[in-house]
Motif scaffolding. Structure first.
Motif, PDB file in Angstrom:
ATOM      1  N   ASP A 141       1.051  -1.032   0.387  1.00 34.48           N
ATOM      2  CA  ASP A 141      -0.147   0.039  -0.116  1.00 34.48           C
ATOM      3  C   ASP A 141       0.965   1.312  -0.131  1.00 34.48           C
ATOM      4  O   ASP A 141       0.009   2.256   0.600  1.00 34.48           O
ATOM      5  N   GLY A 142       2.176   1.293  -0.956  1.00 30.08           N
ATOM      6  CA  GLY A 142       2.665   2.402  -0.667  1.00 30.08           C
ATOM      7  C   GLY A 142       3.545   2.553   0.855  1.00 30.08           C
ATOM      8  O   GLY A 142       4.855   3.813   0.036  1.00 30.08           O
TER       9      GLY A 142
ATOM     10  N   ARG B 241       1.284  -5.584  -5.541  1.00 32.78           N
ATOM     11  CA  ARG B 241       0.535  -4.600  -6.789  1.00 32.78           C
ATOM     12  C   ARG B 241       0.241  -5.739  -7.786  1.00 32.78           C
ATOM     13  O   ARG B 241      -1.032  -5.380  -8.501  1.00 32.78           O
TER      14      ARG B 241
ATOM     15  N   ASP C 162       4.591  -0.099  -9.405  1.00 31.74           N
ATOM     16  CA  ASP C 162       3.864   0.583  -8.585  1.00 31.74           C
ATOM     17  C   ASP C 162       5.177   1.735  -9.275  1.00 31.74           C
ATOM     18  O   ASP C 162       6.180   2.501  -8.682  1.00 31.74           O
TER      19      ASP C 162
ATOM     20  N   SER D 242       7.012  -4.580  -4.500  1.00 33.84           N
ATOM     21  CA  SER D 242       5.908  -4.611  -3.792  1.00 33.84           C
ATOM     22  C   SER D 242       4.997  -5.773  -3.609  1.00 33.84           C
ATOM     23  O   SER D 242       4.674  -6.126  -4.891  1.00 33.84           O
TER      24      SER D 242
ATOM     25  N   ASP E 133       5.046   5.204  -9.658  1.00 37.87           N
ATOM     26  CA  ASP E 133       5.022   6.439  -8.489  1.00 37.87           C
ATOM     27  C   ASP E 133       6.422   6.312  -7.404  1.00 37.87           C
ATOM     28  O   ASP E 133       7.035   7.178  -7.542  1.00 37.87           O
ATOM     29  N   LEU E 134       6.306   5.083  -6.639  1.00 45.66           N
ATOM     30  CA  LEU E 134       6.866   4.538  -5.602  1.00 45.66           C
ATOM     31  C   LEU E 134       8.960   4.908  -6.555  1.00 45.66           C
ATOM     32  O   LEU E 134       9.795   5.044  -6.208  1.00 45.66           O
TER      33      LEU E 134
END
Lengths: 258, 202
Positions: free
Chosen positions: A14-15, A54, A62, A51, A64-65
């Motif tokens: 979850d980021g 995902r 991900d 991650s 953005d990560l």
């Protein structure tokens, strides 16, 4: 001499970076990019960002990560795994900052993916992942998206048909548990795989020495246990005997008093 | 005034680490897919992510090939990193249909007993590569599936993985390194600082 590697693992859910146990219980650690930055400064040999939510949720990688992490201009090679199921995903991940990619779930459904992806990013950039454990004394391959185990024969087919440079062998049962990695899971695979990376329950210098004495083991992943103290990698490697690894004083922490 | 370093952006790799490192070393660095900007650069870097065929296709279609040849023809320096080193030569068996830039002799062939050379390994540089002794025998990060096959006289550094092979090649102001200095932490940063200073000021 090519040194064996210590890979620092950042598990992301979850980021958020989490401390994981058997991929079923989680404690939040903080922002993954800050943990990656620490591992970079301390001088792990590679950083693996995994991650873990995902693929199951069909979100894709991900990016953005990766964007947040790559903004730090890491001086350490970065590996990313999670949500990669197409050639475009693999290319996007490299474009976003990873040097190498890990394919796991995609190997169950698309065995040709590694071949097509290698034409774009090179075989050396692709790592296959095999979470395996014993069930009634038989080694089985865990498909965590479908929550089912597959027999060893399926793994053989995938290993033969995949174009990867190394295989990440994960002990999902013992992941996150101190000194619990089951080295027996490697045995049936040693004859099939030249370059093995191991992960899941590796925390102790003696474990690292024992695993590194196996010819096929080229890298050892350490996850949770690098998050407990400053310069954890350096402290851990000071206690590992042998010349198979880089010096304990390494990375951008050279000259930092320990 | 800061010296300018152009990093070729093939469109499929991330340049943040190399750009970050160059800026830390005091260069004005930028990544671009626009070959016309080569003319503005003091030094050009061919970075090291991707496959040989796809990268050469990009260099040809974007006109980087001719711009880079003009750049080195004007006596300006060119550094190839990993895949970038491979592109400097005549070709690679990774993609037999694609020719390299041909700025250096030789070509790249697969390892005979390994499928890749990945990890940290010790490099021994020759005296022809005019760098600090403190950088010799340091460990740098490699990640490649093909090795250099060509004349010994242009080999500027050696590494051993099974057999010994070239970790660096070059002549005059065209140099290629098989390892990733931008991913080799402190020693890589020192190497970049040393080699770029020499290449630009020579």
């Amino acid at each position: 001499m090519l040194k064996k590697r210590i890979v620092g693992v950042v598990t992301v859910k979850d980021g958020w970076a989490v401390q994981s146990s058997s991929y079923s219980k989680y404690l939040p650690l903080g922002r993954p990019e800050l943990i990656a930055e620490n591992l970079d400064r301390w001088g792990v040999d590679e950083i693996l960002l995994q991650s873990i939510d995902r693929s199951r949720s069909g979100l894709g990688p991900d990016l953005d990560l990766l964007d947040r992490v790559s903004k730090f201009g890491l001086g350490t090679p970065l590996i990313y795994g999670g949500g990669i199921s197409t050639v475009q995903h693999g290319q996007d991940v490299v474009r976003a900052g990873a040097d190498r990619v890990v394919l796991d779930c995609a190997l169950h459904s698309n065995s040709a993916l590694t071949r097509s992806l290698s034409l774009k990013i090179g075989q050396q950039a692709i790592i296959g992942c095999l979470p395996v454990s014993f069930n009634k004394k038989r080694l089985e391959w865990f498909d965590y998206v479908r929550s089912e185990y597959k027999p060893l024969d399926k793994i053989k087919d995938v290993i033969i048909n995949s174009v990867v440079s190394e295989w990440l062998i994960v002990d999902p049962v013992n992941e996150g548990k101190k000194n619990k990695f089951d080295a027996q899971i490697i045995e049936p695979l040693r004859g099939m795989i030249k370059n093995i990376i191991v992960f899941g329950g590796i925390s102790e210098p003696q474990q690292i020495e024992d695993l590194s004495s196996i010819d096929q083991v080229v890298a050892i992943c350490v996850g949770n246990f690098l998050n407990y103290s400053e310069l954890a990698v350096n402290k851990l490697m000071q206690e590992v005997n042998g010349t198979q690894f880089r010096d304990a004083t390494r990375g951008f922490s050279k000259g930092v008093s320990q | 005034m800061k010296k300018s370093v152009l990093v070729v952006d093939y469109g499929f790799g991330n340049l943040s680490s190399i750009i970050y490192r160059l800026e830390k070393l005091g260069y004005k660095a930028w990544g671009t897919s626009n070959s016309k900007l080569v003319a503005n650069a003091d030094l050009v870097i061919l970075p090291g992510v991707g496959a040989f065929g796809a990268a050469m296709d990009f260099l040809e279609q974007s006109n980087f090939s001719s711009q880079i040849k003009e750049h080195v023809g004007n006596g300006k320096p060119l550094l190839g990193i990993c895949l970038g080193m491979q592109l400097l030569t005549k070709g690679s068996l990774e993609c037999v249909s694609a020719r390299g830039l041909g700025l250096l002799p030789g070509k790249f062939v697969p390892f005979s007993c390994h499928n890749a050379h990945t990890g940290w390994n010790t490099v021994t540089f020759s005296k022809d590569l005019d760098i600090s002794d403190s950088l010799n025998s340091c460990e740098y990060y490699f990640n490649h599936s093909f090795r250099y096959k060509g004349p010994d006289k242009i080999k500027l550094g050696q590494v051993k993985h099974g057999n010994q092979f070239a970790a660096a090649i070059g002549r005059k102001k065209i140099i290629g390194v098989q390892f990733h200095p931008e991913k080799s932490q402190q020693d890589g940063a020192k190497f970049l600082q040393n080699i770029l200073k020499n290449m630009i000021n020579a």
